[in-house]
Motif scaffolding. Sequence first.
Motif, PDB file in Angstrom:
ATOM      1  N   LYS A  28       0.821  -1.212   0.000  1.00 12.47           N
ATOM      2  CA  LYS A  28       0.000   0.000   0.000  1.00 12.47           C
ATOM      3  C   LYS A  28       0.862   1.273   0.000  1.00 12.47           C
ATOM      4  O   LYS A  28       2.072   1.211   0.163  1.00 12.47           O
ATOM      5  N   CYS A  31       1.813   2.082   4.025  1.00 10.45           N
ATOM      6  CA  CYS A  31       2.171   1.010   4.964  1.00 10.45           C
ATOM      7  C   CYS A  31       2.612  -0.220   4.169  1.00 10.45           C
ATOM      8  O   CYS A  31       2.593  -0.201   2.940  1.00 10.45           O
ATOM      9  N   CYS A  33       1.208  -3.218   4.074  1.00 10.35           N
ATOM     10  CA  CYS A  33       0.170  -4.217   3.793  1.00 10.35           C
ATOM     11  C   CYS A  33       0.112  -4.530   2.298  1.00 10.35           C
ATOM     12  O   CYS A  33       0.363  -3.674   1.459  1.00 10.35           O
ATOM     13  N   THR A  45      -4.550  -5.496   6.636  1.00 10.79           N
ATOM     14  CA  THR A  45      -4.752  -4.238   7.363  1.00 10.79           C
ATOM     15  C   THR A  45      -3.730  -4.111   8.489  1.00 10.79           C
ATOM     16  O   THR A  45      -3.165  -5.113   8.941  1.00 10.79           O
ATOM     17  N   CYS A  46      -3.493  -2.881   8.906  1.00  9.52           N
ATOM     18  CA  CYS A  46      -2.583  -2.592  10.012  1.00  9.52           C
ATOM     19  C   CYS A  46      -3.033  -1.269  10.625  1.00  9.52           C
ATOM     20  O   CYS A  46      -3.940  -0.626  10.096  1.00  9.52           O
ATOM     21  N   CYS A  49      -3.424   1.697   7.909  1.00 11.30           N
ATOM     22  CA  CYS A  49      -4.533   1.744   6.953  1.00 11.30           C
ATOM     23  C   CYS A  49      -5.894   1.524   7.639  1.00 11.30           C
ATOM     24  O   CYS A  49      -6.938   1.695   7.010  1.00 11.30           O
TER      25      CYS A  49
END
Length: 490
Positions: A28, A31, A33, A45-46, A49
Motif C-alpha cells: 500500500k 504502509c 500491507c 490491514t494494520c 490503513c
Amino acid sequence: MSTMTETRTQYEAVIGLEVHLQLLTKTKIFCDCSTRFGDPPNTHTCPVCLGLPGALPVLNREAVTMALKAALALNCTVNPMSRFARKNYFYPDLPKGYQISQYDEPLAEHGYLEIELEGKRERIGITRVHLEEDAGKSLHEGFADSDRKSYIDLNRSGVPLIEIVSEPDLRTPEESYEYLTRLKTLMLYLDVSNCNMEEGSLRCDANVSLRPVGSTEFGTKIELKNLNSFRFLQKALAHEINRQSEILSGGGTLEQETRLWDSREQRTYGMRSKEFAHDYRYFPEPDLLPLVITNEWKDEVRRSLPELPLAREDRFLRDYGLPRQDAVLLTSSRAMADYFEAVVAAAVDPKLAANWILNDLIFALQENGKNFDDRPVPPENLAELLKLVARGDISGKIAKDVLPEMVRSGKRAGEIMAEKGLAQINEPDKIAEVARQIIAANPKQVEQYRGGKTATMGWFVGQVMKATGGQANPKLVQDVLKRELSVDGK
Ligand SMILES: [Zn+2]
C-alpha cells in the motif's frame, strides 16, 4: 427527431474526464500491507490503513516512481516539490475520516495525451496527475442480513491511486471513448496499472456541460458517476448531452449536480445537488514531508519508459509497410506488438505475420481463454509455420487447422502434422495418380485448358487439393498438373 438534430447544431458539449488508476505496487501507499486483490476481507490491514490514532504513514517510493512514469508519458511537468493533503469527509469505509490526497500542489501538471480519431491525431490536455490513497469498500449485498446491515472490507484502504484529470478538451462521446482507450493502452504499456475495471483498478468520472456553438464560456457542469465500462461512459455522455440540450433549448436552466448512470434504464438520474456538495476542507498532511522529486529521479524514470504506443504505431507503418488498421491493432497491446516483432525477427514477411496474428491466432487464443502474455505459441513456432506456408510446403488450409492445435497443446507444427496424419504428400507419383483421375473425369476443362484457357489450371489445382484433403504439396501439384495436361503428357 428534428428538434434533436436542431439542438445538436445549437449546442456543443464540453467534456472532461477524471480517471482513477490503481498502481501495481505490491504494498500500500503508506504502509507495508499487501495490495493483492480478492483475498478474504480485512486480511491486509494494520494500524496505519485502519486509521488508528497515532499511526504514522510512510510514503511508498515505488508508488511515486509509477506515478512519475504515468506523468512523464502524459507529457506533464513534474513539480520538484509537491505536497500531500487531507481531504476531509465522513464515510464508513474511510476510517480516518479523511483521505490522504494531493490538492493545490500536485505531483505533475500541464501535460497532454495524443488521441487518434478517424486517422487524425489530436492532443487532449492533462490538467494534473496526483497521488492519493484509496478508501475501503462497503459491501451492501451478498450476506444473509444484507437487508439490515452493510459490511466493510478495508483491504483496499490505503492502496495507491493516481488521479488523472483531463482538460475540458473533449467534445463528443466518441472522442471521450477514444481518450479513455488510449489512456488505458498507455498505462498498460507502462505497466503501472492493470486497468481492470471490474476489479475497480480503473474508475472514470465525467464532467459535461453544454454551451452555444461559438461561445467560449462554460455552461453548467454536470458530473457523471457510476460509469462502469467504456461503453457506459459513451452512452451516458450521449444521453446526458441530449437531456441537457432538450432542457436548454426548451428555455430551461440546469443545476450543477452529480448524476449516476443507470445501465438498465439507459439514463442518468440525479444523486446529490449543489446544496449537498462537499466542502472537503483540505489542509496539508502534517504527518508527511513534502514530496521532493530530484532531477536524477525524474531522469532515471524517463530513461526507463518503453517505446510508447503511438510512436510504435508510426514505426510499424514506416518499417513494416502495414496498413494503418493493422498497425493500430497490433500496437493496442504491448504483448501483442512484442510478439509480432519477434515473429518478424525470425524472417517472416510482416504482412503475412500481421494477417495470421490478427485473425487466426487471436481467434484461437480467445477460444482457449489465453492471451499474448501467456505465449502459448512461442513466436519462433508461429514463424516456423508461416515459413512453411510462404514456401508452399503446406497449404493455408492445413495451417489453419494446425495453428489452433498449436495453441491448445503448445506443440510445434511438425509434431501435430505427424500425429494427425496431416503430413504433406510430397511424392509426385501419388499426386500424379490423383491428377490423372481428375483429368479423366473432366474432359471439358481439359479441352478448355489445352485450347489456351490457362486460367483453368487454378481450378485443377483446387480439385487436387480438395481430393487430398489439402495435404498435397501445392507446388508439386502445379508441376504435376502442367505435365499431365500438356498435349503429349510429357
Ligand atoms: Zn496497512
